[in-house]
Scaffold this motif. Structure first.
Motif, mmCIF file in Angstrom:
data_model
loop_
_atom_site.group_PDB
_atom_site.id
_atom_site.type_symbol
_atom_site.label_atom_id
_atom_site.label_comp_id
_atom_site.label_asym_id
_atom_site.label_seq_id
_atom_site.Cartn_x
_atom_site.Cartn_y
_atom_site.Cartn_z
ATOM 1 N N ARG A 97 0.370 -0.974 3.835
ATOM 2 C CA ARG A 97 0.803 0.316 3.661
ATOM 3 C C ARG A 97 0.046 1.260 2.653
ATOM 4 O O ARG A 97 -0.130 2.390 2.664
ATOM 5 N N THR A 98 -0.741 0.381 1.824
ATOM 6 C CA THR A 98 -1.550 1.113 0.868
ATOM 7 C C THR A 98 -2.477 2.355 1.295
ATOM 8 O O THR A 98 -2.512 3.474 0.775
ATOM 9 N N PRO A 99 -3.424 1.848 2.412
ATOM 10 C CA PRO A 99 -4.370 2.969 2.970
ATOM 11 C C PRO A 99 -3.750 4.063 3.560
ATOM 12 O O PRO A 99 -3.990 5.036 3.428
ATOM 13 N N LEU A 100 -2.345 3.873 4.234
ATOM 14 C CA LEU A 100 -1.549 4.938 4.776
ATOM 15 C C LEU A 100 -0.888 5.957 3.678
ATOM 16 O O LEU A 100 -0.990 7.180 3.873
ATOM 17 N N LEU A 101 -0.550 5.446 2.762
ATOM 18 C CA LEU A 101 -0.156 6.009 1.525
ATOM 19 C C LEU A 101 -1.181 7.064 0.863
ATOM 20 O O LEU A 101 -0.985 8.175 0.480
ATOM 21 N N LEU A 102 -2.013 6.311 0.659
ATOM 22 C CA LEU A 102 -3.438 7.141 0.006
ATOM 23 C C LEU A 102 -3.835 8.014 0.887
ATOM 24 O O LEU A 102 -4.080 9.301 0.391
ATOM 25 N N GLY A 103 -4.130 8.024 2.040
ATOM 26 C CA GLY A 103 -4.652 8.925 3.043
ATOM 27 C C GLY A 103 -3.611 10.222 3.115
ATOM 28 O O GLY A 103 -3.887 11.350 3.052
ATOM 29 N N THR A 104 -1.983 9.832 3.122
ATOM 30 C CA THR A 104 -1.195 10.739 2.940
ATOM 31 C C THR A 104 -1.230 11.508 1.775
ATOM 32 O O THR A 104 -1.235 12.775 1.532
ATOM 33 N N LEU A 105 -1.546 11.010 0.343
ATOM 34 C CA LEU A 105 -1.761 11.614 -0.709
ATOM 35 C C LEU A 105 -2.831 12.532 -0.614
ATOM 36 O O LEU A 105 -2.900 13.617 -1.343
ATOM 37 N N LEU A 106 -4.079 12.014 -0.244
ATOM 38 C CA LEU A 106 -5.174 12.686 -0.174
ATOM 39 C C LEU A 106 -5.007 13.949 0.593
ATOM 40 O O LEU A 106 -5.944 14.727 0.143
ATOM 41 N N SER A 107 -4.473 13.876 1.574
ATOM 42 C CA SER A 107 -4.185 15.134 2.454
ATOM 43 C C SER A 107 -3.097 16.111 2.077
ATOM 44 O O SER A 107 -2.959 17.128 2.628
ATOM 45 N N SER A 157 -0.777 1.700 -15.212
ATOM 46 C CA SER A 157 0.519 1.638 -14.318
ATOM 47 C C SER A 157 0.774 2.620 -13.624
ATOM 48 O O SER A 157 1.211 3.889 -13.969
ATOM 49 N N LEU A 158 0.693 2.500 -12.376
ATOM 50 C CA LEU A 158 1.017 3.810 -11.362
ATOM 51 C C LEU A 158 2.486 3.522 -10.716
ATOM 52 O O LEU A 158 2.661 2.420 -9.998
ATOM 53 N N ASN A 159 3.330 4.167 -11.018
ATOM 54 C CA ASN A 159 4.661 4.367 -10.562
ATOM 55 C C ASN A 159 4.667 4.950 -8.714
ATOM 56 O O ASN A 159 4.654 6.159 -8.905
ATOM 57 N N ARG A 160 4.779 3.974 -8.103
ATOM 58 C CA ARG A 160 4.698 4.138 -6.637
ATOM 59 C C ARG A 160 5.877 5.527 -6.126
ATOM 60 O O ARG A 160 5.460 6.086 -5.502
ATOM 61 N N GLN A 218 6.813 13.072 -6.624
ATOM 62 C CA GLN A 218 6.120 14.095 -7.044
ATOM 63 C C GLN A 218 5.285 14.926 -5.974
ATOM 64 O O GLN A 218 4.799 16.095 -6.201
ATOM 65 N N PHE A 219 4.710 14.350 -5.199
ATOM 66 C CA PHE A 219 3.694 14.776 -4.322
ATOM 67 C C PHE A 219 4.382 14.971 -2.754
ATOM 68 O O PHE A 219 3.580 15.318 -1.800
ATOM 69 N N GLY A 220 5.851 14.541 -2.802
ATOM 70 C CA GLY A 220 6.344 15.019 -1.411
ATOM 71 C C GLY A 220 5.737 14.107 -0.206
ATOM 72 O O GLY A 220 5.550 14.426 0.991
ATOM 73 N N LEU A 221 5.605 12.840 -0.522
ATOM 74 C CA LEU A 221 4.838 11.832 0.612
ATOM 75 C C LEU A 221 5.877 11.145 1.266
ATOM 76 O O LEU A 221 7.113 10.766 0.995
ATOM 77 N N SER A 222 5.248 10.678 2.241
ATOM 78 C CA SER A 222 6.419 9.507 3.073
ATOM 79 C C SER A 222 5.642 8.080 3.214
ATOM 80 O O SER A 222 4.533 8.172 3.363
ATOM 81 N N GLU A 223 6.455 7.279 3.068
ATOM 82 C CA GLU A 223 5.925 5.793 3.000
ATOM 83 C C GLU A 223 5.560 5.635 4.529
ATOM 84 O O GLU A 223 4.571 4.732 4.871
#
Length: 862
Positions: free
Chosen positions: A759-769, A848-851, A857-862
């Motif tokens: 799941r991490t690469p997917l979440l990171l990609g969503t964050l970066l975009s 410590s990063l609070n997932r 905060q960034f309006g992301l989706s898992e």
């Protein structure tokens, strides 16, 4: 008929006399309109050393006799209920200031507080309040408070401070619970008048809530010593709904409603929690006494053992939860994971860490036995997995073997788990021994004779390293040691990070796995056999400016922790220093005191002090061993006339069950051949605490810990590590994934969730975009690049959100010395509007990063 005159106390009268005689020396007759009642002692001590005589006069004639008979030097105080008119002008003219003074205790009170008038709410309390404020006045007087009006709250807080021996500003419900445990102070309170006790209790209840009311109810009933125990036991009874026991409890709490009692129980629980966390011995003892008292009440007075056993606070509850883990381990209908969670949630879990740890280890072994995993595919694979996984199994086995000191059912459960896990572990040893026998060499593993050339020699720049050889240290011991070193401000590295994926490394011992072979080969940098002298000569020949210290050369004389040569070598940051510590090997020979099989930093002799010296000079530190070991269990001895150690023999007789033949150039024995035991339950010699010399994974694998002081830049090619335990060690997720993987998915069996690594690469990609993130990265702080930001976030997400600061920095391509600055800049980007998406904790050592905060905060989706 005269109107009623007020009674006056000794304290009030003394205060009034002092007021009226202020700035007046010599004798005088002071007359007060007050009830002519006075105790037998007809004297009154004044502040200036004078003694006044008190004369109660019930008639005008009696008043006349006292005044006419007064001598000029005497201070006479007359108490009468006659009016001024009844006394007449002739008598009035003979008294001080020609005035019949009224008794106004409130005026006296406000004057001593430095104010002008009392608040009406204070006056409405009645005479008890004024009389008590006068009687309780400290020797130094009441504090002079700002303002002109003495309020009810201020006055009663000051009064309560004196009566309860608590600083007025510190009075609260918690302080009153502490007061209730002081018998002398409680006795002094109970000796006060009824009106004052009731008045203070009423005010304190209004001030701090209904939780205070049961406290005073119990104190008044003579149960002050049981206040905490009754609060805890009442909460325990309410939780289980034992009506009969609650009926017995009500004899202590009549006329108290349920909301009031509930508030009282919560107050007591918070108070006891504070006591149990206190560093003050007396407070800690009071907390434990409260637990014992509550448990005794539940078992004895209230006859409700179930309430004690279901408690998340009392010792009986801890015992019951430990027993529940044992029952769940052996009963298919029970869930050991839930039982363990309940145990870990008990308030006293950290007060008995050894027993809770063993329960935790038993559940971990249960998880591991449910995993579907293959044995080692080759020698190198076995060494790696012993360090990354099976060493943790060995650690858990040692704990579970220690067992339970009580509860036969729990002992049986531990034995069952141990036998199942050790049987599986034994099969891994057999597969590994077969691979080792067939390999005839090193394969992909790092060999002990190559450690110096591969790890130590490349460290040419900066301070020279400290090499510590903990003779006999196994992978299981290294796991515990590394855990304790991180809070000691050490960062672990992979010194061979450039040769493949970074990880904690394992080393292949020389064969047979005895000190004279493997340690000699380590220090010589080539396969050989030798002793301390051989090792020193070979090591200093390879590194002429280095120094090697063995057991006999470590310690100094009286008052000296180190031998002088060792101290001088450590102070020379350019000198390679190697130290051999025999703590583990000695423990195998002679055993260890106590039932706890754990290894802590403090157990390793001078190691802690050596590390402090290394940190002082910013030295790299390499901690390793010459071989591992196995521990004595339910083993048996084999007769072998050709045995050369407890675990290997040199004769020509072929291997039998539990043995394996090892031959080749890495076997330092006659003919380059030995027969070694792979089975950890067998030995050739008399029983000791543990053994080495054989071919099991634990003996052949040497752990390697490479460390740098936190904040110090590491040598080139060293890669910072965030070593995590195996998945099965941390939780039940791996067990459940394995279980579902072995059967088709049906409506009653839900598929396992995707692991976080997916799941991490997917979440990171969503964050970066995301629009917000792109807007923030358009204005990065100076010194932070977009690539560094992305890399740090990726590393944190892959690690589950928590990562040593140095590791996060290195993943971002930043030196360890700049880790704090890097993370501070990342915080400035990520913590929009102050939301704690990224926190730097543990005194700056951990990020410590609070997932969840990140997603929101960034309006992301898992």
């Amino acid at each position: 008929m005269s109107s009623a005159a007020p009674l006056v106390s000794r304290e009030t009268l003394a205060l009034e006399v002092r007021r009226r005689l202020k700035n007046h020396a010599g004798g005088a007759v002071l007359a007060f309109r007050a009830a002519p009642s006075w105790p037998a002692d007809l004297t009154l001590a004044l502040e200036d050393g004078r003694v006044a005589r008190v004369a109660p006069c019930r008639s005008t004639l009696a008043f006349w006799d006292q005044v006419v008979g007064h001598s000029g030097d005497e201070v006479l105080v007359v108490l009468t209920d006659r009016t001024r008119a009844e006394l007449g002008d002739g008598l009035i003219s003979r008294i001080h200031r020609q005035e019949l003074f009224p008794i106004d205790p409130w005026q006296a009170v406000v004057e001593v507080f430095g104010m002008t008038r009392p608040e009406q709410d204070l006056v409405n309390l009645g005479d008890w309040a004024a009389e008590s404020l006068i009687a309780a006045q400290p020797a130094s007087g009441w504090p002079k408070l700002p303002g002109t009006v003495l309020t009810r709250s201020v006055a009663l807080r000051q009064l309560a401070g004196v009566r309860f021996s608590i600083a007025a500003q510190n009075i609260d419900a918690d302080a009153l619970l502490t007061w209730s445990s002081q018998p002398s102070q409680v006795a002094a309170f109970l000796a006060l008048g009824d009106a004052e006790r009731a008045g203070l209790g009423t005010w304190l209840t209004g001030e701090f809530g209904p939780a205070v009311r049961p406290l005073f109810s119990l104190v008044e009933a003579g149960h002050a010593a049981q206040v905490l125990a009754l609060g805890l036991s009442g909460a325990a009874l309410a939780a289980v709904g034992d009506d009969r026991a609650q009926g017995r409890y009500e004899q202590f709490t009549r006329d108290l409603d349920e909301p009031t009692l509930t508030a009282f129980w919560a107050l007591v629980r918070a108070h006891v929690d504070r006591l149990l966390d206190s560093k003050v011995p007396a407070e800690l003892l009071r907390g434990r006494a409260a637990l014992d008292g509550a448990e005794n009440l539940l078992l004895g007075t209230f006859k409700s053992p179930s309430a004690a056993e279901l408690s998340d606070l009392l010792p009986a509850g801890l015992e019951a939860r430990i027993a529940a883990v044992g029952a769940a381990l052996t009963t298919k209908s029970l869930d050991p994971e839930q039982a363990l969670l309940a145990l870990e949630a008990h308030r006293l879990a950290d007060r008995d860490p050894g027993r809770v740890q063993r329960a935790r280890m038993a559940v971990r072994l249960q998880r591991w036995t449910l995993l579907d995993e293959d044995g080692p595919t080759d020698v190198g694979n076995g060494i790696r997995r012993q360090v990354s996984d099976w060493g943790w199994v060995d650690r858990a086995l040692a704990q579970v073997w220690a067992g339970a000191n009580t509860q036969p059912a729990l002992q049986a459960a531990y034995k069952d788990v141990y036998q199942r896990a050790s049987a599986r572990r034994r099969q891994l040893d057999k597969v590994f021994a077969d691979r080792l026998s067939a390999s005839g060499g090193v394969g992909a593993a790092l060999a002990v004779e190559d450690l110096l050339s591969t790890v130590i020699t490349p460290l040419r720049r900066g301070p020279a390293p400290l090499l510590v050889v903990l003779d006999g240290m196994s992978a299981a011991v290294a796991v515990e040691l590394a855990e304790e070193l991180r809070p000691e401000e050490w960062v672990e590295y992979d010194p061979l990070g450039g040769t493949g994926p970074a990880s904690r490394r394992g080393i292949l011992a020389a064969l047979p796995t005895v000190t004279s072979v493997s340690r000699a080969s380590l220090f010589a940098g080539e396969l050989c056999v030798g002793n301390d002298s051989t090792e020193r000569k070979a090591f200093t020949k390879r590194y002429p400016k280095a120094a090697l210290f063995h057991k006999g050369s470590l310690y100094g004389e009286a008052g000296e922790m180190f031998d002088s040569d060792l101290r001088e070598a450590l102070d020379d940051s350019g000198k390679l220093v190697a130290v051999v510590i025999n703590t583990v090997d000695d423990a195998l020979d002679r055993g260890r005191e106590g039932a706890d099989p754990s290894w802590k930093l403090a157990h390793f002799g001078l190691l802690h002090t050596l590390l402090q010296q290394a940190r002082r000079h910013q030295r790299p530190v390499v901690i390793t061993s010459d071989h591992g070991h196995i521990l004595q269990r339910e083993g048996r001895m084999l007769a072998a006339a050709d045995s050369a150690s407890a675990r290997h023999r040199t004769g020509s007789e072929p291997p039998a069950d539990g043995e394996v033949e090892l031959a080749g150039t890495r076997v330092m024995a006659p003919g380059n051949r030995v027969v070694a035991l792979w089975d950890p339950e067998l030995r050739y010699k008399k029983r000791k605490a543990g053994y080495h010399g054989g071919a099991s994974l634990a003996e052949v694998t040497i752990p390697l810990l490479a460390l740098m002081p936190a904040g110090v830049d590491a040598p080139t090619d060293w890669v910072a590590l965030d070593v995590q335990p195996p998945v099965w060690w941390s939780g039940p997720g791996a067990t459940r994934v394995a279980a579902t993987a072995q059967q088709p998915v049906t409506p009653s069996v839900q598929p396992a969730p995707e692991p976080q690594s997916v799941r991490t690469p997917l979440l990171l990609g969503t964050l970066l975009s995301s629009e917000l993130f792109q807007a923030l990265t358009a204005q990065l702080p100076r010194g932070l690049t977009e690539q560094q930001l992305h890399a740090a976030l990726s590393a944190l997400l892959e690690a589950g959100g928590v990562l040593p600061a140095v590791v996060a920095a290195q993943r971002a391509g930043v030196a360890a010395s700049r880790a704090g600055g890097l993370l501070t800049m990342v915080q400035r980007v990520m913590n929009v509007d102050g939301y704690p998406v990224l926190e730097i904790i543990d005194n700056g050592r951990t990020a410590s990063l609070n997932r969840q905060q990140l997603i929101e905060q960034f309006g992301l989706s898992e």
